[in-house]
Scaffold this motif. Structure first.
Motif, PDB file in Angstrom:
ATOM      1  N   ASP A   7       0.827  -1.214   0.000  1.00 47.20           N
ATOM      2  CA  ASP A   7       0.000   0.000   0.000  1.00 47.20           C
ATOM      3  C   ASP A   7       0.858   1.260   0.000  1.00 47.20           C
ATOM      4  O   ASP A   7       0.563   2.229  -0.719  1.00 47.20           O
ATOM      5  CB  ASP A   7      -0.929   0.000   1.217  1.00 47.20           C
ATOM      6  CG  ASP A   7      -2.078  -0.996   1.082  1.00 47.20           C
ATOM      7  OD1 ASP A   7      -2.364  -1.408  -0.060  1.00 47.20           O
ATOM      8  OD2 ASP A   7      -2.679  -1.356   2.111  1.00 47.20           O
ATOM      9  N   GLU A  55       0.895   4.071  -3.021  1.00 43.64           N
ATOM     10  CA  GLU A  55       0.604   5.484  -2.739  1.00 43.64           C
ATOM     11  C   GLU A  55       1.672   6.375  -3.361  1.00 43.64           C
ATOM     12  O   GLU A  55       1.371   7.418  -3.938  1.00 43.64           O
ATOM     13  CB  GLU A  55       0.556   5.706  -1.225  1.00 43.64           C
ATOM     14  CG  GLU A  55      -0.659   5.113  -0.532  1.00 43.64           C
ATOM     15  CD  GLU A  55      -1.936   5.882  -0.840  1.00 43.64           C
ATOM     16  OE1 GLU A  55      -1.851   7.032  -1.316  1.00 43.64           O
ATOM     17  OE2 GLU A  55      -3.022   5.315  -0.608  1.00 43.64           O
ATOM     18  N   GLU A 102       1.527   7.246  -7.185  1.00 43.18           N
ATOM     19  CA  GLU A 102       0.577   8.246  -7.679  1.00 43.18           C
ATOM     20  C   GLU A 102       1.243   9.557  -8.059  1.00 43.18           C
ATOM     21  O   GLU A 102       0.736  10.302  -8.889  1.00 43.18           O
ATOM     22  CB  GLU A 102      -0.501   8.494  -6.620  1.00 43.18           C
ATOM     23  CG  GLU A 102      -1.433   7.310  -6.412  1.00 43.18           C
ATOM     24  CD  GLU A 102      -2.548   7.626  -5.441  1.00 43.18           C
ATOM     25  OE1 GLU A 102      -2.549   8.751  -4.889  1.00 43.18           O
ATOM     26  OE2 GLU A 102      -3.420   6.757  -5.232  1.00 43.18           O
TER      27      GLU A 102
END
Length: 427
Positions: A150, A154, A157
């Protein structure tokens, strides 16, 4: 020092390189694998030529097989062992020179690495570290793998065109093995450098420049482990490296060699599995659609990725006595090369082997993790990381596509990508 390194290269790689180049020019399919451009060895015309010549043809001085059942049985047969620079089959003068030029580097392909030893030494090494890769230990690591994945996604992005090898596939497994071994987070880039730069040593017939570069990298690894082992001897920590250092069963070189093996093997093949999986799924959108609709298929998809494009293509064994396997006779001291990639494409075991099918019911029968006592110690960890990392990547970025063909590493035995630029929201 340089002269000793060159002599060692000549005996371990140079002479076989000269011979295999000559053999390739005469149409030997085994030699053509080393010097050819076709790296998908499971479906390679060279593998098909080996298969056409029989279950166990003799090529370039070695028996070779792409037969699934033969590979599986030989890997599990205790009458076979690993070939090392000190094996009696190697002429005594060559063994003496190799011993004299040995610099004590933590090369995972040479003793006392667990990968390059047979029982009883192999049993002793594996027993010390096996608990860290038990089902219970892997379950405890699952949440951490979710968190690492995760966090990485992130960060992606903010990158308009990330490299899915450098920015993702390499980062997941190195973070997990760093925790297992007790490496601080800021060491992870160095760990990746060590692993990628020494990876060519699992090949044979290396060019001199490649071998020298890898050996120079191992010298740096040795310096680090010398310091770290001293630190852990004085002040033990709660990690797997400390287990090796404080067990009282290993000498300094055994500690260093097996720590380096765990470091490299703990992430290298998983990086390759993740990269190969991304390449396969983005080029087979029908299979990715199946996974999107039925996420419970992901564990089977990881097995099919490993079967279809296994990270380690070939391994070898030496017959320690005359052996009969199935209907094949193998003389004592014969080298047998086992094409794991070819075995995974054996049409007698995997129907339509060139079809990538995430619903294949027997995909988990692949030999990507090898088998027998030298079967991959971290197979549960790799499977867990594969399911979490790839499923989460494609759930988070369902329109992901590659921004051009991925760039391969051009290794023979490890099928891997060096770079994989992507567009995350290419819908």
């Amino acid at each position: 020092m340089l002269i000793r390194t060159w002599i060692r290269w000549l005996l371990l790689h140079g002479l076989s390189r000269f011979y295999l180049r000559w053999a390739a020019s005469r149409g030997d399919p085994l030699a053509q694998i080393v010097f050819g451009e076709d790296r998908l060895l499971g479906a390679s015309p060279f593998i098909e030529e080996i298969r056409r010549r029989g279950r166990l043809p003799k090529l370039s001085g070695a028996y070779v097989t792409a037969d699934y059942e033969l590979c599986r049985l030989i890997l599990r047969d205790k009458r076979f062992g690993v070939l090392t620079p000190d094996h009696p089959v190697i002429p005594k003068p060559v063994r003496w020179i190799l011993a004299e030029t040995d610099q004590g580097l933590p090369d995972l392909t040479e003793p006392p690495s667990m990968l390059a030893t047979d029982p009883p030494e192999h049993t002793r090494y594996r027993r010390l570290v096996g608990h860290a890769f038990s089902p219970e230990a892997i379950r405890r690591l699952e949440q951490r793998a979710v968190e690492v994945t995760d966090e990485l996604l992130e960060r992606l992005e903010s990158k308009p065109r990330p490299d899915l090898i450098d920015d993702f596939a390499a980062q997941v497994p190195v973070a997990i093995i760093a925790e297992i071994l007790g490496f601080p987070a800021d060491m992870q880039p160095t760990m990746l450098k060590w692993g990628f730069n020494s990876a060519p040593l699992v090949d044979r017939a290396l060019p001199w420049a490649t071998y020298r570069h890898a050996v120079d990298e191992l010298a740096e690894v040795k310096q680090y482990f010398d310091r770290r082992i001293d630190e852990l001897t004085a002040e033990p920590a709660d990690d797997l490296l400390t287990v090796l250092v404080t067990s009282g069963e290993l000498d300094r070189r055994e500690q260093m060699a097996n720590a380096a093996l765990l470091l490299d093997a703990g992430f290298l093949t998983t990086v390759n599995m993740l990269g190969n999986g991304i390449a396969l799924l983005t080029s087979h959108p029908d299979q990715l659609s199946l996974l999107t609709a039925e996420p419970e298929l992901w564990p089977g998809a990881i097995e099919e990725i490993l079967r279809y494009d296994c990270p380690v293509r070939m391994t070898g064994r030496i017959a320690n006595r005359d052996v009969d396997v199935l209907d094949q006779h193998i003389e004592r001291n014969s080298l047998v090369l086992l094409s794991l990639a070819g075995a995974n494409y054996d049409p007698g075991v995997f129907p339509d082997p060139e079809q990538f099918d995430v619903t294949r019911t027997n995909a988990a029968d692949h030999l990507a993790f090898s088998a027998g006592i030298h079967g991959c110690l971290g197979f549960r960890l790799a499977r867990m990381e594969g399911v979490i990392a790839l499923r989460t990547l494609f759930e988070r970025y369902p329109h992901l596509r590659l921004a051009g063909p991925p760039i391969p590493r051009h290794l023979v035995n490890l099928h891997a990508y060096r770079s994989m630029p992507a567009e995350l929201d290419a819908g």
